[in-house]
Design a protein around this motif. Structure first.
Motif, PDB file in Angstrom:
ATOM      1  N   HIS A  98       0.846  -1.183   0.000  1.00  0.00           N
ATOM      2  CA  HIS A  98       0.000   0.000   0.000  1.00  0.00           C
ATOM      3  C   HIS A  98       0.884   1.235   0.000  1.00  0.00           C
ATOM      4  CE1 HIS A  98      -2.673   3.085   1.970  1.00  0.00           C
ATOM      5  NE2 HIS A  98      -3.417   2.679   0.949  1.00  0.00           N
ATOM      6  N   CYS A 147      -5.533  -7.180  -3.498  1.00  0.00           N
ATOM      7  CA  CYS A 147      -5.774  -6.804  -2.096  1.00  0.00           C
ATOM      8  C   CYS A 147      -4.501  -6.309  -1.418  1.00  0.00           C
ATOM      9  CB  CYS A 147      -6.335  -7.983  -1.316  1.00  0.00           C
ATOM     10  SG  CYS A 147      -8.019  -8.443  -1.774  1.00  0.00           S
ATOM     11  N   PRO A 152      -4.948  -2.324   5.270  1.00  0.00           N
ATOM     12  CA  PRO A 152      -5.495  -3.526   5.929  1.00  0.00           C
ATOM     13  C   PRO A 152      -7.014  -3.587   5.918  1.00  0.00           C
ATOM     14  CG  PRO A 152      -3.689  -2.621   7.218  1.00  0.00           C
ATOM     15  CD  PRO A 152      -3.968  -1.637   6.129  1.00  0.00           C
ATOM     16  N   LEU A 153      -7.688  -2.443   6.040  1.00  0.00           N
ATOM     17  CA  LEU A 153      -9.144  -2.383   5.982  1.00  0.00           C
ATOM     18  C   LEU A 153      -9.555  -1.542   4.782  1.00  0.00           C
ATOM     19  CD1 LEU A 153     -10.058  -1.785   9.747  1.00  0.00           C
ATOM     20  CD2 LEU A 153      -9.659  -3.948   8.544  1.00  0.00           C
ATOM     21  N   LEU A 186     -12.644 -12.584   1.450  1.00  0.00           N
ATOM     22  CA  LEU A 186     -12.827 -11.398   2.278  1.00  0.00           C
ATOM     23  C   LEU A 186     -13.630 -11.740   3.518  1.00  0.00           C
ATOM     24  CD1 LEU A 186     -13.894  -8.730  -0.371  1.00  0.00           C
ATOM     25  CD2 LEU A 186     -11.600  -9.113   0.537  1.00  0.00           C
ATOM     26  N   VAL A 189     -15.299  -6.769   8.779  1.00  0.00           N
ATOM     27  CA  VAL A 189     -14.742  -6.498  10.100  1.00  0.00           C
ATOM     28  C   VAL A 189     -15.871  -6.002  11.000  1.00  0.00           C
ATOM     29  CG1 VAL A 189     -13.022  -5.191  11.395  1.00  0.00           C
ATOM     30  CG2 VAL A 189     -12.541  -5.893   9.030  1.00  0.00           C
ATOM     31  N   TYR A 204     -13.809  -4.177   5.054  1.00  0.00           N
ATOM     32  CA  TYR A 204     -13.447  -5.579   4.901  1.00  0.00           C
ATOM     33  C   TYR A 204     -11.937  -5.740   5.035  1.00  0.00           C
ATOM     34  CZ  TYR A 204     -18.145  -6.297   3.019  1.00  0.00           C
ATOM     35  OH  TYR A 204     -19.505  -6.358   2.854  1.00  0.00           O
ATOM     36  N   ARG A 205     -11.518  -7.002   5.171  1.00  0.00           N
ATOM     37  CA  ARG A 205     -10.092  -7.320   5.159  1.00  0.00           C
ATOM     38  C   ARG A 205      -9.901  -8.674   4.477  1.00  0.00           C
ATOM     39  NH1 ARG A 205     -10.020  -7.784  11.658  1.00  0.00           N
ATOM     40  NH2 ARG A 205     -11.241  -9.714  11.882  1.00  0.00           N
ATOM     41  N   ARG A 207      -8.863 -12.390   4.303  1.00  0.00           N
ATOM     42  CA  ARG A 207      -8.764 -13.465   5.296  1.00  0.00           C
ATOM     43  C   ARG A 207      -7.304 -13.897   5.454  1.00  0.00           C
ATOM     44  NH1 ARG A 207     -13.682 -15.794   6.648  1.00  0.00           N
ATOM     45  NH2 ARG A 207     -15.424 -15.271   5.273  1.00  0.00           N
TER      46      ARG A 207
END
Length: 219
Positions: A98, A147, A152-153, A186, A189, A204-205, A207
């Motif tokens: 990221h 992803c 992370p989120l 996914l 959270v 979301y995050r 898995r």
């Protein structure tokens, strides 16, 4: 006379910045090609590196200060003309992070350039980048790989936009959303909501056991 073979690792480090796919380049501090931009790279250290992956992790950390959550071997480039110092082998990798991790610190000076606006790079680094971009796009069409360019989120809108930036195409929102439950990479959270201009968005995050989930069908 016995000729020594130069063995190194080179890393194509991808990120998304300003909705554009970019890579990290460093300015070389020694010959050959001193002061020219190049991929992060370095020699293998047989006494220190347990394998080529460990060498790539070390080189990336030492040259950029970055530890990537995703690092995969790309290809091996070799030959007698790619390096003016002699016959060489480069075991190449590509990594995704990221953009928040791309923050130059003391001793780590690098530049972030769009993949379609690169200068002529030394050695065969343009060829390596082209190979990495193709691998990234191909693999993103059938896996959860994008992803790793997200925080992370993230929201589902951000996820779709990331796929679109990599693939260079617009995805139908309704079709994209219908696919997600079947992909199962996914997880929502609990109690993680982002307030937006219109309505709150669930975060979301990825898995933990789905770092590179493979799809049955392409996006």
């Amino acid at each position: 006379m016995k000729q020594s073979i130069i063995v190194s690792v080179d890393i194509v480090l991808f990120t998304l910045s300003q909705s554009t796919l970019k890579i990290v380049l460093l300015r070389r501090d020694q010959e050959p090609y001193a002061q020219q931009l190049a991929l992060p790279g370095g020699y293998l250290h047989p006494a220190e590196d347990r394998d080529a992956l460990a060498a790539a992790e070390r080189v990336l950390r030492e040259k950029t200060g970055i530890v990537s959550p995703y690092l995969e071997q790309l290809f091996t480039f070799s030959g007698g003309v790619r390096d003016p110092r002699g016959w060489s082998v480069s075991i190449t990798y590509y990594a995704l992070v990221h953009e928040s991790l791309i923050a130059p610190s003391a001793g780590h000076r690098f530049e972030l350039l769009a993949i379609d606006a690169l200068p002529d790079l030394p050695f065969d680094h343009n060829r390596i980048v082209a190979h990495a971009v193709q691998r990234l796009r191909d693999k993103s069409s059938y896996s959860a790989l994008p992803c790793h360019l997200l925080p992370p989120l993230f929201t589902l809108t951000e996820l779709q936009q990331t796929y679109e930036h990599i693939l260079g195409t617009t995805l139908d929102k309704s079709v994209f959303r219908r696919k997600l439950p079947d992909l199962d990479f996914l997880e929502a959270v609990p109690d993680a909501i982002r307030q937006g201009k219109h309505r709150p968005a669930q975060l979301y995050r990825l898995r933990p056991n789905k770092q590179l989930a493979i799809f049955d069908k392409t996006m």
